[in-house]
Design an enzyme around this catalytic site. Structure first.
Site, PDB file in Angstrom:
ATOM      1  N   LYS A  18       0.814  -1.202   0.000  1.00  0.00           N
ATOM      2  CA  LYS A  18       0.000   0.000   0.000  1.00  0.00           C
ATOM      3  C   LYS A  18       0.852   1.260   0.000  1.00  0.00           C
ATOM      4  CE  LYS A  18      -3.307  -2.140   3.211  1.00  0.00           C
ATOM      5  NZ  LYS A  18      -3.895  -2.016   4.575  1.00  0.00           N
ATOM      6  N   ILE A  57       9.636   3.125   0.029  1.00  0.00           N
ATOM      7  CA  ILE A  57      10.842   2.989   0.861  1.00  0.00           C
ATOM      8  C   ILE A  57      11.659   1.754   0.492  1.00  0.00           C
ATOM      9  CG2 ILE A  57       9.621   1.738   2.717  1.00  0.00           C
ATOM     10  CD1 ILE A  57      11.415   3.311   4.722  1.00  0.00           C
ATOM     11  N   ASP A  60      14.134  -0.615   2.392  1.00  0.00           N
ATOM     12  CA  ASP A  60      14.593  -0.933   3.752  1.00  0.00           C
ATOM     13  C   ASP A  60      15.608  -2.069   3.642  1.00  0.00           C
ATOM     14  OD1 ASP A  60      14.834  -1.483   6.429  1.00  0.00           O
ATOM     15  OD2 ASP A  60      12.704  -1.465   6.867  1.00  0.00           O
TER      16      ASP A  60
HETATM   17  C1  PRP Z   1       6.977  -1.573   2.974  1.00  0.00           C
HETATM   18  C2  PRP Z   1       7.219  -0.619   1.827  1.00  0.00           C
HETATM   19  C3  PRP Z   1       7.986  -1.447   0.841  1.00  0.00           C
HETATM   20  C4  PRP Z   1       8.699  -2.463   1.696  1.00  0.00           C
HETATM   21  C5  PRP Z   1      10.168  -2.134   1.772  1.00  0.00           C
HETATM   22  O1  PRP Z   1       5.857  -2.322   2.697  1.00  0.00           O
HETATM   23  O2  PRP Z   1       6.034  -0.105   1.310  1.00  0.00           O
HETATM   24  O3  PRP Z   1       7.126  -2.095  -0.085  1.00  0.00           O
HETATM   25  O4  PRP Z   1       8.136  -2.389   2.998  1.00  0.00           O
HETATM   26  O5  PRP Z   1      10.821  -2.973   2.677  1.00  0.00           O
HETATM   27  P1  PRP Z   1      12.031  -3.925   2.266  1.00  0.00           P
HETATM   28  O6  PRP Z   1      13.010  -3.068   1.502  1.00  0.00           O
HETATM   29  O7  PRP Z   1      12.574  -4.359   3.607  1.00  0.00           O
HETATM   30  O8  PRP Z   1      11.505  -5.060   1.460  1.00  0.00           O
HETATM   31  P2  PRP Z   1       5.077  -3.147   3.829  1.00  0.00           P
HETATM   32  O9  PRP Z   1       5.454  -4.594   3.736  1.00  0.00           O
HETATM   33  O10 PRP Z   1       5.261  -2.481   5.159  1.00  0.00           O
HETATM   34  O11 PRP Z   1       3.581  -3.047   3.355  1.00  0.00           O
HETATM   35  P3  PRP Z   1       2.671  -1.754   3.083  1.00  0.00           P
HETATM   36  O12 PRP Z   1       3.335  -0.966   1.980  1.00  0.00           O
HETATM   37  O13 PRP Z   1       1.379  -2.348   2.661  1.00  0.00           O
HETATM   38  O14 PRP Z   1       2.586  -0.960   4.364  1.00  0.00           O
END
Ligand code: PRP
Length: 177
Positions: free
Chosen positions: A46, A103, A105
């Site tokens: 999302k 992001i 991460d």
């Molecule tokens: C977050 C963000 C990225 C991912 C990055 O998504 O939106 O898609 O984490 O993290 P990484 O580099 O460690 O893979 P999340 O899984 O929190 O879901 P969301 O976007 O639905 O909140």
């Protein structure tokens, strides 16, 4: 500025700084893809929905917007397994794809997606990420990057904590508990 919600430590990137950087990124993409008629922006749900909504409205080249939803496991471990919950509506073969992420991460999500989409034979594939955490992460090609941030939990501008704070116009550090 109004008082911060009590869960938040400090604003890391102001709303104004985000808006101006998003414009710069959109200008850069518009220049790079001038004359291309099959630009396909892929937002990752999302988190990327707000960034993508602002970016798409600043682009001066014609393009299509689509979304994918992924779920990742083992965020705090090294497993990083990723699974597709919702796929693209159209084939991307022969199209110029830009993956739009909020992001970077650990890099597991973007790395997985990059390789999956590359395997579908697009004409080109690029990545556009608003914020990158300063930490050890997987090697992923980054073509357009908004900001580097410290390795802290951040919320706002699409990023959440337990689905809260996504609609803040700025990006803020969450307090440690
Ligand atoms: C977050 C963000 C990225 C991912 C990055 O998504 O939106 O898609 O984490 O993290 P990484 O580099 O460690 O893979 P999340 O899984 O929190 O879901 P969301 O976007 O639905 O909140």
């Amino acid at each position: 500025m109004n008082q911060l919600p009590s869960d938040l430590e400090r604003v890391l990137i102001s709303a104004e700084a985000i808006q101006s950087r998003v414009k710069e990124l959109a200008n850069q993409i518009s220049q790079d893809f001038k004359g291309v008629d099959s630009l396909y922006l892929v937002g990752i749900l999302k988190g990327a929905f707000i960034f993508l909504a602002d970016l798409t409205r600043e682009l001066e080249v014609s393009h299509t917007v689509d979304f994918m939803a992924l779920s990742s496991y083992g965020k705090t471990t090294t497993s990083g397994a990723v699974r597709i919950l919702m796929d693209l509506r159209e084939p991307i073969e022969g199209r110029h794809v830009v993956i739009v992420e909020d992001i970077l991460d650990t890099g597991h999500t973007l790395s997985y997606l990059y390789h999956i989409l590359k395997g579908r034979n697009p004409a080109s594939i690029h990545t556009c990420v608003l914020v990158r955490k300063k930490r050890e992460s997987m090697e992923v090609p980054l073509d357009y990057l908004g900001f580097d941030i410290p390795d802290v939990w951040v919320v706002g501008y699409g990023l959440d904590f337990a689905d809260k704070y996504r609609t803040l116009p700025y990006i803020a550090e969450l307090k440690r508990r």
